[in-house]
Design a protein around this motif. Structure first.
Motif, PDB file in Angstrom:
ATOM      1  N   LEU A 185      78.917  34.730  59.908  1.00  0.00           N
ATOM      2  CA  LEU A 185      79.019  35.132  61.310  1.00  0.00           C
ATOM      3  C   LEU A 185      79.008  33.860  62.144  1.00  0.00           C
ATOM      4  O   LEU A 185      78.139  33.007  61.956  1.00  0.00           O
ATOM      5  CB  LEU A 185      77.833  36.013  61.710  1.00  0.00           C
ATOM      6  N   VAL A 186      79.953  33.738  63.048  1.00  0.00           N
ATOM      7  CA  VAL A 186      80.029  32.558  63.905  1.00  0.00           C
ATOM      8  C   VAL A 186      79.837  33.014  65.353  1.00  0.00           C
ATOM      9  O   VAL A 186      80.580  33.856  65.850  1.00  0.00           O
ATOM     10  CB  VAL A 186      81.379  31.829  63.752  1.00  0.00           C
ATOM     11  N   SER A 187      78.826  32.443  66.007  1.00  0.00           N
ATOM     12  CA  SER A 187      78.551  32.802  67.397  1.00  0.00           C
ATOM     13  C   SER A 187      79.531  32.074  68.320  1.00  0.00           C
ATOM     14  O   SER A 187      80.185  31.108  67.904  1.00  0.00           O
ATOM     15  CB  SER A 187      77.117  32.425  67.757  1.00  0.00           C
ATOM     16  N   PRO A 188      79.618  32.505  69.583  1.00  0.00           N
ATOM     17  CA  PRO A 188      80.493  31.810  70.538  1.00  0.00           C
ATOM     18  C   PRO A 188      80.130  30.337  70.713  1.00  0.00           C
ATOM     19  O   PRO A 188      80.970  29.524  71.074  1.00  0.00           O
ATOM     20  CB  PRO A 188      80.287  32.580  71.841  1.00  0.00           C
ATOM     21  N   THR A 189      78.872  29.988  70.414  1.00  0.00           N
ATOM     22  CA  THR A 189      78.459  28.588  70.533  1.00  0.00           C
ATOM     23  C   THR A 189      78.769  27.782  69.273  1.00  0.00           C
ATOM     24  O   THR A 189      78.500  26.596  69.215  1.00  0.00           O
ATOM     25  CB  THR A 189      76.947  28.495  70.820  1.00  0.00           C
ATOM     26  N   GLY A 190      79.295  28.463  68.249  1.00  0.00           N
ATOM     27  CA  GLY A 190      79.658  27.757  67.026  1.00  0.00           C
ATOM     28  C   GLY A 190      78.607  27.798  65.942  1.00  0.00           C
ATOM     29  O   GLY A 190      78.803  27.243  64.867  1.00  0.00           O
ATOM     30  N   ARG A 191      77.480  28.454  66.196  1.00  0.00           N
ATOM     31  CA  ARG A 191      76.437  28.545  65.177  1.00  0.00           C
ATOM     32  C   ARG A 191      76.896  29.491  64.069  1.00  0.00           C
ATOM     33  O   ARG A 191      77.397  30.585  64.326  1.00  0.00           O
ATOM     34  CB  ARG A 191      75.139  29.058  65.783  1.00  0.00           C
ATOM     35  N   VAL A 192      76.730  29.043  62.828  1.00  0.00           N
ATOM     36  CA  VAL A 192      77.145  29.832  61.669  1.00  0.00           C
ATOM     37  C   VAL A 192      75.904  30.384  60.988  1.00  0.00           C
ATOM     38  O   VAL A 192      74.955  29.649  60.722  1.00  0.00           O
ATOM     39  CB  VAL A 192      77.950  28.961  60.674  1.00  0.00           C
TER      40      VAL A 192
END
Length: 126
Positions: free
Chosen positions: A70-77
Motif C-alpha cells: 500500500l502506498v500512501s499519497p505521501t509515498g509511504r509504503v
C-alpha cells in the motif's frame, strides 16, 4: 520473525525464558533443548527455528516477493500482507528435505499467517 524482518534480535534473558518454558509445561527434554540453544547462541549469528516450523518459514521466505504493498499519497509504503494465491504454486516447486516435518495444510497455513503478521509488525515500523 523479528530477527528475519529486522536482521537482529533483542537480547534474551535465558533464566526468564527457561522459567517461562517450565511454567507453561515444557518437558525436561524441551528444557534441555532450550539450554542447548542458549549454549550455542554465542557461536551462531543466525536464528533458530523449531523443526516443526521449518516448512512454514521456508515457504514464507520463498514468498518474500509476493507482498501486497500500500502506498500512501505521501509515498509511504506499507505491507498489507502476502498474496495467498501464490502459496500453493510456490510450495509445489519446493522439494522436501529427507525426513522434513510437514504440517497438515490447515496448520501450515496458520503458521504462515503467524509469520506474516509478526513480520508485518516489524516491516511496517517507522
Amino acid at each position: 520473525m523479528r530477527r528475519w524482518a529486522t536482521g537482529g534480535a533483542p537480547p534474551v534473558d535465558e533464566s526468564n525464558t527457561l522459567a517461562a518454558l517450565e511454567a507453561f509445561g515444557a518437558t525436561p527434554q524441551q528444557l534441555e533443548q532450550a539450554r542447548d540453544v542458549f549454549r550455542q547462541k554465542g557461536s551462531d549469528k543466525g536464528f533458530g527455528i523449531w523443526p516443526e516450523n521449518w516448512r512454514a518459514f521456508e515457504l514464507f521466505e520463498a514468498c518474500a516477493t509476493q507482498w501486497t504493498l500500500l502506498v500512501s499519497p505521501t509515498g509511504r509504503v506499507q505491507r498489507a500482507g502476502i498474496d495467498y494465491t501464490r502459496f500453493d504454486s510456490i510450495e509445489r516447486r519446493m522439494p522436501l528435505l529427507p525426513g522434513q516435518c510437514v504440517p497438515e495444510p490447515r496448520e501450515l497455513f496458520r503458521q504462515l499467517r503467524v509469520c506474516e503478521q509478526t513480520a508485518m509488525q516489524h516491516l511496517n515500523e517507522g
